[in-house]
Design a protein around this motif. Structure first.
Motif, PDB file in Angstrom:
ATOM      1  N   LEU A 126       1.345 -16.613  27.211  1.00 30.90           N
ATOM      2  CA  LEU A 126       1.300 -16.902  25.774  1.00 30.90           C
ATOM      3  C   LEU A 126      -0.144 -16.898  25.329  1.00 30.90           C
ATOM      4  N   SER A 127      -0.419 -16.196  24.267  1.00 31.68           N
ATOM      5  CA  SER A 127      -1.768 -16.131  23.722  1.00 31.68           C
ATOM      6  C   SER A 127      -1.693 -16.383  22.222  1.00 31.68           C
ATOM      7  N   THR A 128      -2.656 -17.154  21.712  1.00 33.34           N
ATOM      8  CA  THR A 128      -2.642 -17.525  20.289  1.00 33.34           C
ATOM      9  C   THR A 128      -3.965 -17.154  19.629  1.00 33.34           C
ATOM     10  N   ALA A 129      -3.873 -16.641  18.426  1.00 28.95           N
ATOM     11  CA  ALA A 129      -5.049 -16.311  17.620  1.00 28.95           C
ATOM     12  C   ALA A 129      -4.961 -17.065  16.296  1.00 28.95           C
ATOM     13  N   ARG A 130      -6.115 -17.358  15.725  1.00 31.96           N
ATOM     14  CA  ARG A 130      -6.169 -18.027  14.431  1.00 31.96           C
ATOM     15  C   ARG A 130      -6.832 -17.089  13.426  1.00 31.96           C
ATOM     16  N   LEU A 131      -6.189 -16.920  12.298  1.00 31.01           N
ATOM     17  CA  LEU A 131      -6.672 -15.975  11.298  1.00 31.01           C
ATOM     18  C   LEU A 131      -6.818 -16.658   9.940  1.00 31.01           C
ATOM     19  N   SER A 132      -7.865 -16.272   9.224  1.00 33.90           N
ATOM     20  CA  SER A 132      -8.109 -16.786   7.872  1.00 33.90           C
ATOM     21  C   SER A 132      -7.978 -15.630   6.893  1.00 33.90           C
ATOM     22  N   VAL A 133      -7.013 -15.750   6.003  1.00 34.10           N
ATOM     23  CA  VAL A 133      -6.821 -14.727   4.974  1.00 34.10           C
ATOM     24  C   VAL A 133      -7.727 -15.081   3.793  1.00 34.10           C
ATOM     25  N   ARG A 134      -8.483 -14.130   3.344  1.00 29.01           N
ATOM     26  CA  ARG A 134      -9.381 -14.381   2.215  1.00 29.01           C
ATOM     27  C   ARG A 134      -8.565 -14.536   0.930  1.00 29.01           C
ATOM     28  N   PRO A 135      -9.151 -15.101  -0.105  1.00 33.72           N
ATOM     29  CA  PRO A 135      -8.432 -15.155  -1.386  1.00 33.72           C
ATOM     30  C   PRO A 135      -8.175 -13.731  -1.889  1.00 33.72           C
ATOM     31  N   LEU A 136      -6.924 -13.421  -2.123  1.00 30.37           N
ATOM     32  CA  LEU A 136      -6.544 -12.075  -2.531  1.00 30.37           C
ATOM     33  C   LEU A 136      -6.099 -12.079  -3.988  1.00 30.37           C
ATOM     34  N   SER A 137      -6.629 -11.163  -4.779  1.00 28.63           N
ATOM     35  CA  SER A 137      -6.176 -11.049  -6.164  1.00 28.63           C
ATOM     36  C   SER A 137      -4.819 -10.354  -6.197  1.00 28.63           C
ATOM     37  N   GLU A 138      -4.102 -10.564  -7.287  1.00 28.62           N
ATOM     38  CA  GLU A 138      -2.815  -9.885  -7.443  1.00 28.62           C
ATOM     39  C   GLU A 138      -3.011  -8.366  -7.459  1.00 28.62           C
ATOM     40  N   ALA A 139      -4.103  -7.922  -8.083  1.00 29.37           N
ATOM     41  CA  ALA A 139      -4.373  -6.485  -8.146  1.00 29.37           C
ATOM     42  C   ALA A 139      -4.615  -5.922  -6.747  1.00 29.37           C
ATOM     43  N   PHE A 140      -5.346  -6.671  -5.913  1.00 31.25           N
ATOM     44  CA  PHE A 140      -5.589  -6.194  -4.556  1.00 31.25           C
ATOM     45  C   PHE A 140      -4.282  -6.126  -3.776  1.00 31.25           C
ATOM     46  N   ILE A 141      -3.443  -7.147  -3.891  1.00 35.40           N
ATOM     47  CA  ILE A 141      -2.172  -7.162  -3.152  1.00 35.40           C
ATOM     48  C   ILE A 141      -1.333  -5.946  -3.512  1.00 35.40           C
ATOM     49  N   GLU A 142      -1.253  -5.644  -4.802  1.00 32.09           N
ATOM     50  CA  GLU A 142      -0.442  -4.491  -5.220  1.00 32.09           C
ATOM     51  C   GLU A 142      -1.047  -3.190  -4.704  1.00 32.09           C
ATOM     52  N   ALA A 143      -2.365  -3.063  -4.781  1.00 28.28           N
ATOM     53  CA  ALA A 143      -3.021  -1.843  -4.293  1.00 28.28           C
ATOM     54  C   ALA A 143      -2.849  -1.716  -2.780  1.00 28.28           C
ATOM     55  N   TYR A 144      -2.941  -2.842  -2.084  1.00 28.34           N
ATOM     56  CA  TYR A 144      -2.765  -2.833  -0.634  1.00 28.34           C
ATOM     57  C   TYR A 144      -1.343  -2.393  -0.271  1.00 28.34           C
ATOM     58  N   LEU A 145      -0.347  -2.939  -0.943  1.00 29.89           N
ATOM     59  CA  LEU A 145       1.039  -2.577  -0.664  1.00 29.89           C
ATOM     60  C   LEU A 145       1.305  -1.106  -0.987  1.00 29.89           C
ATOM     61  N   ASP A 146       0.683  -0.609  -2.061  1.00 37.03           N
ATOM     62  CA  ASP A 146       0.821   0.813  -2.399  1.00 37.03           C
ATOM     63  C   ASP A 146       0.260   1.685  -1.283  1.00 37.03           C
ATOM     64  N   ALA A 147      -0.934   1.332  -0.805  1.00 41.36           N
ATOM     65  CA  ALA A 147      -1.622   2.160   0.182  1.00 41.36           C
ATOM     66  C   ALA A 147      -0.986   2.063   1.561  1.00 41.36           C
ATOM     67  N   ALA A 148      -0.572   0.861   1.938  1.00 37.58           N
ATOM     68  CA  ALA A 148      -0.027   0.653   3.285  1.00 37.58           C
ATOM     69  C   ALA A 148       1.406   1.161   3.403  1.00 37.58           C
ATOM     70  N   GLY A 149       2.149   1.116   2.319  1.00 46.88           N
ATOM     71  CA  GLY A 149       3.519   1.613   2.334  1.00 46.88           C
ATOM     72  C   GLY A 149       4.440   0.786   3.221  1.00 46.88           C
TER      73      GLY A 149
END
Length: 199
Positions: A126-149
Motif C-alpha cells: 500500500l502506498s499513499t500520496a498527498r495532493l493539493s489542488v490549487r484554487p480552480l476557476s469555473e472557466a478553467f474547469i470547463e476548459a480543462y474538461l473540454d481539452a481532456a475529454g
C-alpha cells in the motif's frame, strides 16, 4: 517454463506502466462489485487504504482461481478528501463536481496492489500520496474538461497527472507511480525475488 504474469485490471495506464518497465504479461479483468465492497467497508470504519487493498485482493483472487500457477496482479486506488471517498466520475457533470469539491483542498490517494497465486494472496503493498489542488476557476474547469475529454472518466478525482491533470495541482507529496494507480517500484522488487525479472 516462465511463470505467467496477469494484470487483473482494464486500466490502460497500469498496462502502459508495466509494458514500459519491460514486463511480459496478459490482461484479464475481474468482475468485482467494487461499490458494494466500498460501502460495506466504509460502514465498518475501514480506512481508504485498507479498502484499496481489499479491492485489489478481490480482483487478484478472482482471476488467480482460474489461472493455476500464474502470478496475478490486482490493483485499486482510493481518493479520500477529509473522510469523503471519491470514485471515478460517471460523466462530465460528475467530473466537474469532483473538481469543484477538490479545488483549494488537500486529499490523499491510496494505491493498493496485491499479487496472488493459486487463489492465495502472496504479497501486497500500500502506498499513499498527498495532493493539493490549487484554487480552480469555473472557466478553467470547463476548459480543462473540454481539452481532456472522456479521459477524465478513467481516473478517480477526474484527473490524470501524466497529462493535462498536472495543471490542477499546487503541490504533490508522494510517489508518481502511486498517483497513477500502480506502486511500480515495490512490485518490480517483488517480481525480481520471484525470478520473473533478473536481479
Amino acid at each position: 517454463m516462465a511463470t505467467a504474469l496477469i494484470l487483473a485490471s482494464g486500466s490502460l495506464i497500469r498496462a502502459q506502466l508495466l509494458r514500459g518497465a519491460g514486463l511480459d504479461f496478459s490482461i484479464e479483468t475481474a468482475p468485482v462489485d467494487e461499490a458494494e465492497i466500498r460501502i460495506a467497508l466504509q460502514a465498518e470504519g475501514a480506512s481508504a487504504g485498507d479498502t484499496a487493498i481489499v479491492l485489489a485482493e478481490a480482483k487478484a483472487l478472482r482471476v488467480s482461481r482460474k489461472r493455476p500457477g500464474a502470478l496475478v496482479i490486482g490493483c485499486d486506488q482510493m481518493l479520500d478528501c477529509n473522510g469523503v471517498w471519491f470514485e471515478k466520475p460517471g460523466d462530465r457533470d460528475h467530473a466537474r463536481a469532483h473538481l469543484q469539491a477538490l479545488r483549494g483542498r488537500d486529499h490523499t490517494l491510496s494505491s493498493g496492489i496485491v499479487v496472488a497465486r493459486d487463489g492465495q494472496r502472496i504479497w501486497h503493498h500500500l502506498s499513499t500520496a498527498r495532493l493539493s489542488v490549487r484554487p480552480l476557476s469555473e472557466a478553467f474547469i470547463e476548459a480543462y474538461l473540454d481539452a481532456a475529454g472522456e479521459a477524465v472518466l478513467n481516473s478517480v478525482g477526474a484527473y490524470q497527472l501524466e497529462g493535462l491533470g498536472a495543471q490542477l495541482f499546487s503541490r504533490i507529496e508522494g510517489d508518481y507511480f502511486t498517483i497513477l494507480g500502480l506502486p511500480l517500484l515495490p512490485l518490480l522488487d517483488f517480481l525480481r525475488l520471484q525470478g520473473v525479472l533478473k536481479r
